[in-house]
Scaffold this active site. Sequence first.
Site, PDB file in Angstrom:
ATOM      1  N   SER A   1       0.847  -1.186   0.000  1.00 10.96           N
ATOM      2  CA  SER A   1       0.000   0.000   0.000  1.00 10.96           C
ATOM      3  C   SER A   1       0.889   1.246   0.000  1.00 10.96           C
ATOM      4  O   SER A   1       1.699   1.420  -0.896  1.00 10.96           O
ATOM      5  CB  SER A   1      -0.968  -0.034   1.182  1.00 10.96           C
ATOM      6  OG  SER A   1      -2.008   0.899   1.030  1.00 10.96           O
TER       7      SER A   1
ATOM      8  N   HIS B   1      -8.563  -4.457  -1.548  1.00 14.09           N
ATOM      9  CA  HIS B   1      -7.301  -3.962  -1.016  1.00 14.09           C
ATOM     10  C   HIS B   1      -6.625  -4.978  -0.105  1.00 14.09           C
ATOM     11  O   HIS B   1      -5.405  -5.057  -0.045  1.00 14.09           O
ATOM     12  CB  HIS B   1      -7.552  -2.661  -0.251  1.00 14.09           C
ATOM     13  CG  HIS B   1      -6.297  -1.915   0.103  1.00 14.09           C
ATOM     14  ND1 HIS B   1      -5.430  -1.425  -0.842  1.00 14.09           N
ATOM     15  CD2 HIS B   1      -5.760  -1.582   1.310  1.00 14.09           C
ATOM     16  CE1 HIS B   1      -4.419  -0.809  -0.246  1.00 14.09           C
ATOM     17  NE2 HIS B   1      -4.586  -0.897   1.051  1.00 14.09           N
TER      18      HIS B   1
ATOM     19  N   ASP C   1      -9.738  -3.283  -5.881  1.00 19.61           N
ATOM     20  CA  ASP C   1      -9.208  -2.441  -4.806  1.00 19.61           C
ATOM     21  C   ASP C   1      -9.712  -1.003  -4.996  1.00 19.61           C
ATOM     22  O   ASP C   1      -9.548  -0.416  -6.064  1.00 19.61           O
ATOM     23  CB  ASP C   1      -7.683  -2.471  -4.851  1.00 19.61           C
ATOM     24  CG  ASP C   1      -7.023  -1.876  -3.609  1.00 19.61           C
ATOM     25  OD1 ASP C   1      -7.683  -1.095  -2.897  1.00 19.61           O
ATOM     26  OD2 ASP C   1      -5.854  -2.197  -3.365  1.00 19.61           O
TER      27      ASP C   1
END
Length: 706
Positions: free
Chosen positions: A557, A677, A643
């Site tokens: 991330s 995600h 995501d």
Amino acid sequence: MSEKAQAPIAPVHPITREHHGRTFVDDYEWLREKESSETIAYLEAENAYTEAQTQHLKGLTEAIYGEIKSRVQETDMSVPTRAGQYWYYGRTIEGKDYGLSCRLPVDTAHDPWTPPEIPTTGEVPGEEVLLDLNALAEGHEFFSLGASSVTTSGRYLAYSVDTAGDERFDLYIKDLSTGELLPDRLEGIFYGATWAGEEYIFYQRVDEAWRPDSVWRHKVGTPQASDVRVFHEPDGRFSTGVGATRSERYLMIEAASKITSETWVLDMNQPEGEFQVLWPRETGVEYSVDHAVVAGEDRWVVTHNATGPNFAVGECPVSELSALTDLRELIPHREEVRVEGVDTYAGQIVAAYRRDAIGRAAVMVLNEAGYTAFEELDFEEELYTVGVLGNPEWEAPVIRLSYGSFITPTQIIDLTVATGERALRKQQVVLGGYDASAYTAYRLWTQASDGARIPVSVIHRADLDTTKPNPTLLYAYGSYEASTDPGFSFSRLSLLDRGMIFAVAHVRGGGEMGRGWYDHGKMLEKKNTFSDYIAVADDLIARGLSSSETMVAEGGSAGGMLMGAVANMAGDRFAGIQAIVPFVDPLTSMLMPELPLTMGEWEEWGDPLHDAEVYDYMASYAPYENVEPKNYPDILAVTSLNDTRVLYVEPAKWIARLRATATGGNFLLKTEMSAGHGGVSGRYARWKQTAFEYAWAVNKATGLEG
């Protein structure tokens, strides 16, 4: 590795971006068209290439997956937690991807605060299965549970599910007295659901940019079209949240940006009333509020940064919150201690804070005379994590704690406040004869280029020969004031037992060393995050613990953006770089306020859309825009098509540009085509994904293929 597979070459469809008189030609922005057949074909071609290029790791992947699976007690259950007149707990069953939510009535013939001993197998008299997540997930490639909230009486359960990975949920209400679903169905909502009695549910919805911008009230038995919006936040930098105090006296709405917050309150007994603001927002001031009863009087307990960046805790009567600076001080602001929050109960307050890069906890007893002093809970290990776990009951005389470390499996502990007695309720089981003494974890300190001292956690087998360089996985995150705290991992043992060092660089941008540590790793100081990580890598090499031929970098991330920046700035320090759902095209994203989360992120990265200085600064480090015609280490990027936090297009563009520009390096992109995600859902699928990622890292660091 397959020598025949040809790497996909992404078609070039250039567009020119112009801001502040600066231009950038983007050859791969076309990949943002998620529904395009050309985009899907490219992603599938990349998946096929990754499959071919990692064929030689099949055996190692399967071996690591088998090891992870063999360590986990697959049929297991959590420690029961009391809420109202029931003990609630979760079960997992061997062969099942998802768990079961269960409960038992409190047995008043025994100590009402000692959880019952429940067998992991066989029938349990009186047990109710509230939700079987396996049944809910059936027929779906992806499944995630959002809310799971039971009314105080125990009659109704509100739960929500996401079957796409896009973090939009549908909520249902189950009558636990009959097992039937009510007609109510709330579609397209955000995480969470808060009950007010048995008649109302408060929940959040998101705007077109996926920002939770509003709080809604639903009356049980009515259609969603009749729901009332009770709060709306028009400022795109702010997100909303709703919950209730543990005392169940008040409903709370919080509107917060990265640097400013505001709390609104409503008496729980008046759910159709108007929420009232407690302290109007003031730019740069963050606060959170909890309810306590002290010497018979209702009080607000406030954690705030009005008197200093590391936060303090104060209190005042519920009727007299006139200014944060007028609060009676319970925990003063200190330069060396970052206060993270408090949990209030009828008889005590628990404070969470961190000092010397370790999260800690302290307890204050409430009595008829008022407050006592906070007493810190002490533990023996150098590196550990302790936190309050569960504890929904206001009247509870015990505090449920979770304790663990890099080498100590998680322990669930009940602390009896009156006596200080600690009762171990559960020790995380590691099958196969795990011996904690066979491993070691310790802290090193690296000096950054500007003199800052960077904490580094190092974990390896105790018998590892550290007089020579060893294969190493160097992990970091370094954003949003998030701390990477010591925690046990079943899967990490597969690295350690292959002679690898697992190291964590607690770089600036994280929260390990206080608010200043975060402030000096964001906005126009973001490059400190990258230089800190590189300094740690260089230090591990200089100490002889590792080498550039045996070190693999990993981050996900925002930590994936760190990986992209490090690949450009210091790729020669690493044998490979692994970037999970990586935020590698940050400048493009921050220039698009219509994208999910962008406006709220301007207080983290800066606003390049309106500020030329920010534009130039971000352009100088944005991984995608700074790819150069030079040799790179091998790179594996993992992403998910659905995501909503870091769009798949960022790593897709990055890998395409690397392959077209770099003069050396093998670049792989793996896209989960039905995930979000957090990656794939289901524990077995997650273990397989972890095994694949670890196999790639082991191979790059050691050369092992089996």
